[in-house]
Scaffold this motif. Structure first.
Motif, PDB file in Angstrom:
ATOM      1  N   VAL A  70       0.836  -1.198   0.000  1.00 21.41           N
ATOM      2  CA  VAL A  70       0.000   0.000   0.000  1.00 21.41           C
ATOM      3  C   VAL A  70       0.877   1.256   0.000  1.00 21.41           C
ATOM      4  CG1 VAL A  70      -1.604   1.362   1.423  1.00 21.41           C
ATOM      5  CG2 VAL A  70      -2.013  -1.072   1.055  1.00 21.41           C
ATOM      6  N   ARG A  71       1.971   1.183   0.750  1.00 18.52           N
ATOM      7  CA  ARG A  71       2.887   2.334   0.832  1.00 18.52           C
ATOM      8  C   ARG A  71       3.880   2.367  -0.334  1.00 18.52           C
ATOM      9  NH1 ARG A  71       4.541   3.190   7.171  1.00 18.52           N
ATOM     10  NH2 ARG A  71       2.427   3.176   8.013  1.00 18.52           N
ATOM     11  N   GLN A  72       3.768   1.423  -1.236  1.00 15.40           N
ATOM     12  CA  GLN A  72       4.646   1.300  -2.404  1.00 15.40           C
ATOM     13  C   GLN A  72       6.113   1.255  -1.996  1.00 15.40           C
ATOM     14  OE1 GLN A  72       3.389   4.392  -5.119  1.00 15.40           O
ATOM     15  NE2 GLN A  72       1.602   3.215  -5.723  1.00 15.40           N
ATOM     16  N   LYS A  73       6.389   0.505  -0.957  1.00 17.15           N
ATOM     17  CA  LYS A  73       7.748   0.317  -0.447  1.00 17.15           C
ATOM     18  C   LYS A  73       8.179  -1.096  -0.803  1.00 17.15           C
ATOM     19  CE  LYS A  73      11.094   1.715   2.418  1.00 17.15           C
ATOM     20  NZ  LYS A  73      12.009   2.755   2.084  1.00 17.15           N
ATOM     21  N   LYS A  74       9.135  -1.199  -1.712  1.00 13.21           N
ATOM     22  CA  LYS A  74       9.578  -2.510  -2.184  1.00 13.21           C
ATOM     23  C   LYS A  74      10.748  -3.000  -1.338  1.00 13.21           C
ATOM     24  CE  LYS A  74       7.837  -1.819  -6.757  1.00 13.21           C
ATOM     25  NZ  LYS A  74       8.038  -1.741  -8.160  1.00 13.21           N
ATOM     26  N   ILE A  75      10.397  -3.768  -0.329  1.00 10.63           N
ATOM     27  CA  ILE A  75      11.385  -4.376   0.564  1.00 10.63           C
ATOM     28  C   ILE A  75      11.112  -5.873   0.573  1.00 10.63           C
ATOM     29  CG2 ILE A  75      12.313  -4.489   2.904  1.00 10.63           C
ATOM     30  CD1 ILE A  75      11.039  -1.784   3.470  1.00 10.63           C
ATOM     31  N   PRO A  76      12.119  -6.689   0.258  1.00 13.68           N
ATOM     32  CA  PRO A  76      11.879  -8.129   0.357  1.00 13.68           C
ATOM     33  C   PRO A  76      11.613  -8.530   1.814  1.00 13.68           C
ATOM     34  CG  PRO A  76      14.177  -7.685  -0.244  1.00 13.68           C
ATOM     35  CD  PRO A  76      13.467  -6.373  -0.186  1.00 13.68           C
ATOM     36  N   VAL A  77      10.643  -9.423   1.988  1.00 11.87           N
ATOM     37  CA  VAL A  77      10.278  -9.894   3.323  1.00 11.87           C
ATOM     38  C   VAL A  77      10.465 -11.404   3.379  1.00 11.87           C
ATOM     39  CG1 VAL A  77       8.440 -10.086   5.047  1.00 11.87           C
ATOM     40  CG2 VAL A  77       8.613  -8.014   3.635  1.00 11.87           C
ATOM     41  N   ILE A  78      11.329 -11.818   4.295  1.00  8.10           N
ATOM     42  CA  ILE A  78      11.525 -13.235   4.583  1.00  8.10           C
ATOM     43  C   ILE A  78      10.656 -13.535   5.796  1.00  8.10           C
ATOM     44  CG2 ILE A  78      13.168 -14.995   5.345  1.00  8.10           C
ATOM     45  CD1 ILE A  78      15.364 -13.235   3.950  1.00  8.10           C
ATOM     46  N   LEU A  79       9.685 -14.402   5.615  1.00  4.88           N
ATOM     47  CA  LEU A  79       8.783 -14.765   6.706  1.00  4.88           C
ATOM     48  C   LEU A  79       9.325 -15.987   7.441  1.00  4.88           C
ATOM     49  CD1 LEU A  79       5.380 -14.373   4.852  1.00  4.88           C
ATOM     50  CD2 LEU A  79       6.322 -12.840   6.593  1.00  4.88           C
ATOM     51  N   ILE A  80       9.117 -15.992   8.752  1.00  7.43           N
ATOM     52  CA  ILE A  80       9.482 -17.136   9.577  1.00  7.43           C
ATOM     53  C   ILE A  80       8.263 -17.513  10.407  1.00  7.43           C
ATOM     54  CG2 ILE A  80      11.967 -16.695   9.615  1.00  7.43           C
ATOM     55  CD1 ILE A  80      11.621 -15.317  12.320  1.00  7.43           C
ATOM     56  N   SER A  81       8.116 -18.809  10.666  1.00  3.43           N
ATOM     57  CA  SER A  81       6.955 -19.251  11.430  1.00  3.43           C
ATOM     58  C   SER A  81       7.194 -20.624  12.038  1.00  3.43           C
ATOM     59  CB  SER A  81       5.721 -19.312  10.528  1.00  3.43           C
ATOM     60  OG  SER A  81       4.593 -19.733  11.264  1.00  3.43           O
ATOM     61  N   SER A  82       6.589 -20.833  13.177  1.00  3.81           N
ATOM     62  CA  SER A  82       6.588 -22.164  13.796  1.00  3.81           C
ATOM     63  C   SER A  82       5.493 -23.029  13.202  1.00  3.81           C
ATOM     64  CB  SER A  82       6.360 -22.048  15.307  1.00  3.81           C
ATOM     65  OG  SER A  82       7.403 -21.323  15.894  1.00  3.81           O
ATOM     66  N   TYR A  83       4.597 -22.403  12.460  1.00  2.00           N
ATOM     67  CA  TYR A  83       3.430 -23.092  11.909  1.00  2.00           C
ATOM     68  C   TYR A  83       3.551 -23.167  10.394  1.00  2.00           C
ATOM     69  CZ  TYR A  83       1.936 -21.835  16.564  1.00  2.00           C
ATOM     70  OH  TYR A  83       1.883 -21.677  17.920  1.00  2.00           O
ATOM     71  N   ASP A  84       4.078 -24.271   9.909  1.00  3.52           N
ATOM     72  CA  ASP A  84       4.238 -24.456   8.468  1.00  3.52           C
ATOM     73  C   ASP A  84       2.999 -25.163   7.937  1.00  3.52           C
ATOM     74  OD1 ASP A  84       5.087 -24.720   5.892  1.00  3.52           O
ATOM     75  OD2 ASP A  84       6.727 -26.102   6.336  1.00  3.52           O
ATOM     76  N   LEU A  86      -0.050 -25.383   4.719  1.00  4.15           N
ATOM     77  CA  LEU A  86      -0.292 -25.124   3.308  1.00  4.15           C
ATOM     78  C   LEU A  86      -0.934 -23.749   3.127  1.00  4.15           C
ATOM     79  CD1 LEU A  86      -0.156 -26.079   0.415  1.00  4.15           C
ATOM     80  CD2 LEU A  86      -2.312 -27.291   0.763  1.00  4.15           C
ATOM     81  N   ALA A  87      -1.848 -23.398   4.013  1.00  2.00           N
ATOM     82  CA  ALA A  87      -2.509 -22.090   3.929  1.00  2.00           C
ATOM     83  C   ALA A  87      -1.501 -20.951   4.089  1.00  2.00           C
ATOM     84  CB  ALA A  87      -3.600 -21.977   4.993  1.00  2.00           C
ATOM     85  N   ALA A  88      -0.576 -21.094   5.034  1.00  4.37           N
ATOM     86  CA  ALA A  88       0.454 -20.056   5.234  1.00  4.37           C
ATOM     87  C   ALA A  88       1.345 -19.941   4.000  1.00  4.37           C
ATOM     88  CB  ALA A  88       1.289 -20.364   6.467  1.00  4.37           C
ATOM     89  N   ARG A  89       1.720 -21.063   3.426  1.00  2.00           N
ATOM     90  CA  ARG A  89       2.569 -21.039   2.230  1.00  2.00           C
ATOM     91  C   ARG A  89       1.836 -20.408   1.044  1.00  2.00           C
ATOM     92  NH1 ARG A  89       7.455 -22.559   2.537  1.00  2.00           N
ATOM     93  NH2 ARG A  89       8.076 -23.648   4.411  1.00  2.00           N
ATOM     94  N   ARG A  90       0.563 -20.722   0.914  1.00  2.00           N
ATOM     95  CA  ARG A  90      -0.226 -20.117  -0.175  1.00  2.00           C
ATOM     96  C   ARG A  90      -0.322 -18.609  -0.006  1.00  2.00           C
ATOM     97  NH1 ARG A  90      -5.051 -24.512  -0.511  1.00  2.00           N
ATOM     98  NH2 ARG A  90      -4.024 -25.932  -1.954  1.00  2.00           N
ATOM     99  N   THR A  91      -0.624 -18.170   1.221  1.00  2.00           N
ATOM    100  CA  THR A  91      -0.751 -16.736   1.469  1.00  2.00           C
ATOM    101  C   THR A  91       0.584 -16.038   1.229  1.00  2.00           C
ATOM    102  OG1 THR A  91      -2.508 -17.118   3.072  1.00  2.00           O
ATOM    103  CG2 THR A  91      -1.391 -14.983   3.172  1.00  2.00           C
ATOM    104  N   SER A  99      10.496 -15.414   0.899  1.00  2.00           N
ATOM    105  CA  SER A  99      10.543 -16.829   1.263  1.00  2.00           C
ATOM    106  C   SER A  99       9.850 -17.015   2.606  1.00  2.00           C
ATOM    107  CB  SER A  99      11.994 -17.342   1.324  1.00  2.00           C
ATOM    108  OG  SER A  99      12.737 -16.647   2.295  1.00  2.00           O
ATOM    109  N   LEU A 100       9.619 -18.268   2.942  1.00  2.00           N
ATOM    110  CA  LEU A 100       9.021 -18.633   4.223  1.00  2.00           C
ATOM    111  C   LEU A 100       9.837 -19.782   4.790  1.00  2.00           C
ATOM    112  CD1 LEU A 100       6.873 -18.773   6.461  1.00  2.00           C
ATOM    113  CD2 LEU A 100       5.412 -20.057   4.890  1.00  2.00           C
TER     114      LEU A 100
END
Length: 127
Positions: A70-84, A86-91, A99-100
């Motif tokens: 929304v802010r048009q800020k192009k920053i790569p985001v590496i996501l981390i999670s304890s909950y892997d 399919l829904a999280a990967r799709r989102t 990456s996740l």
């Protein structure tokens, strides 16, 4: 401009461990307990990559990616999670997360993803 990585995780131990890993690898890094504190920080303008947990109080890692768009800020985001899930990967894929990675992850994996993200961000031009 020097690369600055922002680490967003409400788990202080995880955040501190990531900051130590990055700093010991010569990567300037700053930590935040939540997305909201990152978005209003001075580091928001100088950050070239974000490592963010998905599930946190308040805004999630997914909310962060949407807000950056929304802010048009192009920053790569590496996501981390304890909950892997399919829904999280799709989102993550739909939001174009860089990456996740699932916790616990190998420290070398996060460093490899970070170098790739920084290289990709540099070649696409900073915004």
């Amino acid at each position: 401009m020097q690369s600055v990585v922002s680490v967003i995780d409400d788990d202080r131990d995880m955040r501190d461990a990531l900051l130590e890993l990055l700093r010991s690898s010569g990567i300037p890094a700053t930590g935040f307990p939540g997305v909201e504190s990152f978005l209003v920080s001075a580091e928001f303008e100088t950050t070239t990559c974000v490592i963010s947990d998905i599930r946190m109080e308040g805004m999630s890692g997914f909310d962060l990616i949407e807000t950056l768009g929304v802010r048009q800020k192009k920053i790569p985001v590496i996501l981390i999670s304890s909950y892997d899930t399919l829904a999280a990967r799709r989102t993550a894929a739909q939001l174009n997360a860089f990456s996740l990675l699932t916790k616990p992850f190998d420290p070398q994996d996060i460093l490899n993803q970070l170098w790739l993200a920084l290289r990709a961000n540099k070649s696409s031009g900073d915004s």
